[in-house]
Design an enzyme around this catalytic site. Structure first.
Site, PDB file in Angstrom:
ATOM      1  N   HIS A 141       0.833  -1.213   0.000  1.00 14.40           N
ATOM      2  CA  HIS A 141       0.000   0.000   0.000  1.00 14.40           C
ATOM      3  C   HIS A 141       0.870   1.267   0.000  1.00 14.40           C
ATOM      4  O   HIS A 141       0.441   2.321   0.475  1.00 14.40           O
ATOM      5  CB  HIS A 141      -0.945   0.035   1.215  1.00 14.40           C
ATOM      6  N   SER A 192      14.805  19.306 -16.987  1.00  7.09           N
ATOM      7  CA  SER A 192      13.894  20.444 -16.951  1.00  7.09           C
ATOM      8  C   SER A 192      14.434  21.582 -17.786  1.00  7.09           C
ATOM      9  O   SER A 192      15.651  21.817 -17.842  1.00  7.09           O
ATOM     10  CB  SER A 192      13.695  20.910 -15.501  1.00  7.09           C
ATOM     11  N   LYS A 221      18.176  19.348 -12.606  1.00  9.51           N
ATOM     12  CA  LYS A 221      17.166  18.321 -12.414  1.00  9.51           C
ATOM     13  C   LYS A 221      17.381  17.185 -13.424  1.00  9.51           C
ATOM     14  O   LYS A 221      17.587  17.432 -14.611  1.00  9.51           O
ATOM     15  CB  LYS A 221      15.766  18.913 -12.592  1.00  9.51           C
TER      16      LYS A 221
END
Length: 459
Positions: free
Chosen positions: A181, A311, A317
């Site tokens: 989960h 990016s 990034k």
């Protein structure tokens, strides 16, 4: 302006580009279906040409086609199979549902090539002898798909599985927090996590090998409606034998030509297995993305190879581009399967009438999964690094480790220890030492994460 010549078919005369190797029927289809701009895949055209070559050889052996025409057809078909004349097959995927236009396109190109030395080789009477579009196109779907799966996709799956197994062996000592989960759970070895991927890939291989037993059953010999009209009684068996020798696959006539012409059940089944493998690809891609997330604000368990700036506005990034690409491939294959399923439903009486759609999407899915499997192996699995510090720190504080104490102190007492450890942000072993009568030495033995990955009841 493009120079043209006049070609004729049963409907009359038509202008065709002077340089074209095809004739009037192909041109009519080009004019009738200006839809997607996408022709059928070269592998499919090559499969049709393989059928024409085998048919010519069989018809010659049966005494139905003279040697000169047979040799000319074989030579012309060989050029197409070798990848020549690709631009001579321009008909859109979204054409007549039987694929008659494409069958005649190949017939006309072979006829034109075979007639270069003044020999009269007709597209219908000679190249299409003993055949109908209605059995050629379903056969070409099976032939192309079986060859692509056997020669390209299955080796790619084996390549990916081997890469996963090598990486798993190299990280067998890494114990990490398991997650269910998306929440912390009992520890697992990183090798066990990757072993799950390997098993999924292996099962995909098994499914694909099994479905080939159905895909290698051919429609050829059923001709127009499944009765075999205008085909020699030995034609179907002998052509299947030739295709089997050419490809080293066990091709044979289907036990019912009526089923082969009217349905595409084997193609739908194959597509279903491709979709299942696409789900595996999606699972692997998403696991890689989650484990790579960060580098500071995410899980940061692994570091994928930096391949390109991530990016246009945020310097430095770097994004998980290979898993993202793989996830998109998986989504496309799942979409292709939906189209193939609809196509498979379109058998009306003696003929399925979405054959080009099925061919396009089936071969597209095989190609996408082939390429992305090797890409995942080389640019994601083989090259990621493990960030052991980011794995070890949360593992030591994982309150779910207390599960190992269930059989010793009971579920409720263990839950109380876990809750206190979580709220205080302290290692579970420290809190358990305070809250239970177990010694530090005993707790170290019971709560050893590596030992907990081996299963069984702690003693």
């Amino acid at each position: 302006m493009t120079r043209t010549r006049i070609e004729r078919d049963s409907m009359g005369e038509l202008e065709v580009p002077e340089s074209a190797l095809y004739g009037a029927q192909t041109q009519r289809a080009v004019d009738n279906f200006p839809i997607s701009g996408q022709p059928l895949p070269p592998q499919f055209i090559a499969a049709v040409a393989r059928i024409k070559r085998a048919a010519a050889e069989v018809n010659q052996a049966l005494g139905l086609l003279d040697e000169a025409r047979a040799k000319a057809i074989v030579a012309a078909a060989d050029e197409i199979i070798a990848g020549q004349h690709v631009d001579q097959f321009p008909i859109d995927v979204f054409q007549t549902g039987s694929g008659t236009s494409t069958n005649m396109n190949v017939n006309e190109v072979i006829s034109h090539l075979a007639s270069r030395d003044g020999l009269d080789v007709g597209p219908n009477d000679h190249v299409n002898m003993g055949q109908s579009s209605n059995d050629v196109i379903p056969t070409a779907i099976h032939l192309a798909a079986a060859v692509e799966v056997n020669e390209r996709l299955l080796p790619a799956l084996g390549y990916l599985r081997a890469a996963v197994d090598r990486k798993a062996a190299s990280v067998d000592d890494v114990v990490k927090t398991g997650r269910t989960h998306l929440m912390d759970a009992m520890p697992v070895r990183l090798s066990q996590e990757l072993g799950g991927w390997s098993s999924q890939i292996g099962q995909a291989e098994d499914r694909l090998k099994d479905v080939l037993k159905r895909v290698t059953r051919l429609a050829l010999g059923g001709t127009a409606v499944g009765t075999g009209v205008n085909a020699h009684p030995e034609f179907a068996v002998k052509v299947a034998e030739k295709l089997a020798r050419d490809t080293q696959l066990e091709f044979r006539p289907n036990d019912s030509f009526f089923a082969s012409l009217a349905s595409q059940d084997a193609a739908v089944e194959l597509s279903g297995h491709l979709k299942t493998y696409a789900c595996t690809v999606m699972k692997i891609a998403n696991d890689l993305r989650w484990m790579n997330s960060g580098p500071l604000g995410g899980l940061g368990e692994i570091e994928l190879e930096a391949l390109q700036p991530g990016s246009s506005i945020m310097p430095g990034k770097v994004n998980p581009v290979i898993p993202e690409s793989a996830a998109q491939v998986a989504a496309q294959v799942i979409g292709n399967d939906a189209a193939i399923t609809v196509g498979g439903q379109s058998g009306n009486f003696q003929l399925n009438v979405m054959l080009p759609l099925i061919a396009h999407n089936l071969l597209g899915s095989i190609g996408l999964l082939t390429h992305v499997s090797r890409l995942l192996a080389d640019r994601a699995i083989a090259t990621f690094n493990v960030r052991r510090d980011n794995i070890e720190a949360p593992l030591s504080k994982n309150p779910i480790l207390v599960t190992a104490l269930n059989s010793v102190i009971g579920y409720n007492a263990a839950a109380a220890v876990a809750k206190k450890a979580y709220q205080a942000g302290r290692p579970i072993i420290d809190v358990a030492e305070e809250e239970t009568e177990l010694s530090r030495q005993e707790l170290e033995r019971l709560l050893d994460p590596a030992k907990l990955t081996e299963g069984g009841i702690p003693e």
